[in-house]
Design a protein around this motif. Structure first.
Motif, PDB file in Angstrom:
ATOM      1  N   GLN A 215      23.374 -11.463  -3.102  1.00  0.00           N
ATOM      2  CA  GLN A 215      23.373 -10.161  -3.762  1.00  0.00           C
ATOM      3  C   GLN A 215      22.111  -9.961  -4.595  1.00  0.00           C
ATOM      4  O   GLN A 215      21.742  -8.828  -4.892  1.00  0.00           O
ATOM      5  CB  GLN A 215      24.612 -10.013  -4.644  1.00  0.00           C
ATOM      6  N   ASP A 216      21.432 -11.039  -4.966  1.00  0.00           N
ATOM      7  CA  ASP A 216      20.204 -10.930  -5.739  1.00  0.00           C
ATOM      8  C   ASP A 216      19.027 -10.486  -4.873  1.00  0.00           C
ATOM      9  O   ASP A 216      18.045  -9.972  -5.390  1.00  0.00           O
ATOM     10  CB  ASP A 216      19.861 -12.280  -6.395  1.00  0.00           C
ATOM     11  N   ALA A 217      19.109 -10.665  -3.572  1.00  0.00           N
ATOM     12  CA  ALA A 217      18.015 -10.293  -2.684  1.00  0.00           C
ATOM     13  C   ALA A 217      18.030  -8.788  -2.445  1.00  0.00           C
ATOM     14  O   ALA A 217      19.080  -8.151  -2.438  1.00  0.00           O
ATOM     15  CB  ALA A 217      18.136 -11.029  -1.364  1.00  0.00           C
ATOM     16  N   GLN A 218      16.878  -8.204  -2.251  1.00  0.00           N
ATOM     17  CA  GLN A 218      16.774  -6.773  -1.961  1.00  0.00           C
ATOM     18  C   GLN A 218      17.220  -6.526  -0.518  1.00  0.00           C
ATOM     19  O   GLN A 218      16.814  -7.249   0.381  1.00  0.00           O
ATOM     20  CB  GLN A 218      15.327  -6.299  -2.149  1.00  0.00           C
ATOM     21  N   PRO A 219      18.006  -5.488  -0.285  1.00  0.00           N
ATOM     22  CA  PRO A 219      18.495  -5.255   1.074  1.00  0.00           C
ATOM     23  C   PRO A 219      17.405  -4.768   2.029  1.00  0.00           C
ATOM     24  O   PRO A 219      17.553  -4.883   3.229  1.00  0.00           O
ATOM     25  CB  PRO A 219      19.568  -4.184   0.900  1.00  0.00           C
ATOM     26  N   SER A 220      16.300  -4.263   1.505  1.00  0.00           N
ATOM     27  CA  SER A 220      15.268  -3.732   2.396  1.00  0.00           C
ATOM     28  C   SER A 220      14.357  -4.824   2.956  1.00  0.00           C
ATOM     29  O   SER A 220      13.573  -4.557   3.847  1.00  0.00           O
ATOM     30  CB  SER A 220      14.426  -2.693   1.657  1.00  0.00           C
ATOM     31  N   PHE A 221      14.458  -6.037   2.460  1.00  0.00           N
ATOM     32  CA  PHE A 221      13.597  -7.115   2.964  1.00  0.00           C
ATOM     33  C   PHE A 221      14.235  -7.752   4.184  1.00  0.00           C
ATOM     34  O   PHE A 221      15.336  -8.267   4.132  1.00  0.00           O
ATOM     35  CB  PHE A 221      13.357  -8.169   1.881  1.00  0.00           C
ATOM     36  N   ARG A 222      13.544  -7.679   5.308  1.00  0.00           N
ATOM     37  CA  ARG A 222      14.004  -8.315   6.534  1.00  0.00           C
ATOM     38  C   ARG A 222      12.844  -9.156   7.078  1.00  0.00           C
ATOM     39  O   ARG A 222      11.815  -8.610   7.439  1.00  0.00           O
ATOM     40  CB  ARG A 222      14.421  -7.273   7.557  1.00  0.00           C
ATOM     41  N   PRO A 223      13.016 -10.470   7.115  1.00  0.00           N
ATOM     42  CA  PRO A 223      11.913 -11.303   7.604  1.00  0.00           C
ATOM     43  C   PRO A 223      11.593 -11.000   9.060  1.00  0.00           C
ATOM     44  O   PRO A 223      12.494 -10.763   9.858  1.00  0.00           O
ATOM     45  CB  PRO A 223      12.429 -12.720   7.441  1.00  0.00           C
ATOM     46  N   GLN A 224      10.330 -10.998   9.372  1.00  0.00           N
ATOM     47  CA  GLN A 224       9.874 -10.744  10.734  1.00  0.00           C
ATOM     48  C   GLN A 224       9.638 -12.083  11.424  1.00  0.00           C
ATOM     49  O   GLN A 224       9.424 -13.100  10.786  1.00  0.00           O
ATOM     50  CB  GLN A 224       8.561  -9.942  10.708  1.00  0.00           C
TER      51      GLN A 224
ATOM     52  N   SER B 122      11.904  -7.766  -9.521  1.00  0.00           N
ATOM     53  CA  SER B 122      13.358  -7.761  -9.700  1.00  0.00           C
ATOM     54  C   SER B 122      13.946  -9.161  -9.478  1.00  0.00           C
ATOM     55  O   SER B 122      14.953  -9.520 -10.082  1.00  0.00           O
ATOM     56  CB  SER B 122      14.003  -6.740  -8.770  1.00  0.00           C
ATOM     57  N   LEU B 123      13.306  -9.961  -8.613  1.00  0.00           N
ATOM     58  CA  LEU B 123      13.781 -11.339  -8.426  1.00  0.00           C
ATOM     59  C   LEU B 123      13.422 -12.215  -9.621  1.00  0.00           C
ATOM     60  O   LEU B 123      14.168 -13.120  -9.983  1.00  0.00           O
ATOM     61  CB  LEU B 123      13.175 -11.935  -7.153  1.00  0.00           C
ATOM     62  N   LEU B 124      12.293 -11.950 -10.252  1.00  0.00           N
ATOM     63  CA  LEU B 124      11.857 -12.764 -11.387  1.00  0.00           C
ATOM     64  C   LEU B 124      12.600 -12.424 -12.663  1.00  0.00           C
ATOM     65  O   LEU B 124      12.807 -13.276 -13.525  1.00  0.00           O
ATOM     66  CB  LEU B 124      10.348 -12.606 -11.614  1.00  0.00           C
TER      67      LEU B 124
END
Length: 113
Positions: A78-87, A108-110
């Motif tokens: 839940q701490d990770a941003q939903p828009s980040f998708r590793p390529q 936001s992670l820091l």
């Protein structure tokens, strides 16, 4: 001239030089005046006491627990941003992926305290 012959000549020259230097050293040792050193020791004297400083004992277990407590962060998905998708990446062929991560996502992670 062969290299083995050259090595033999060098070895002989080194031996001669060392022998000459050893002769000089031994002659100096024989000619120098002798000094007799006498130490006096009486078994009745106690040895001098070393300084009685002892550092305070350190509780390593509590120090390690303190360090681990400071670094024990519990991140969840839940701490990770939903828009980040590793390529997908292919480092062998020089493709490291095209994924981008914005500064707001990093901050936001820091700042999750």
């Amino acid at each position: 001239m062969k290299s083995t012959d050259f090595k033999k000549i060098i070895k002989e020259a080194v031996r001669e030089a060392i022998q000459e230097e050893l002769k000089d050293i031994l002659l100096e040792a024989v000619k120098s005046p002798k000094q007799v050193v006498r130490e006096s020791y009486t078994p009745g004297q106690p040895p001098p006491n070393p300084p009685s400083y002892a550092p305070p004992p350190i509780d390593f277990r509590s120090k390690y627990a303190e360090v681990l407590g400071e670094t024990a962060l519990s991140f969840t998905s839940q701490d990770a941003q939903p828009s980040f998708r590793p390529q997908s990446s292919d480092p062998v062929n020089g493709n490291l992926g095209t994924g981008e991560l914005g500064m707001d996502q990093i901050m936001s992670l820091l700042n999750t305290k």
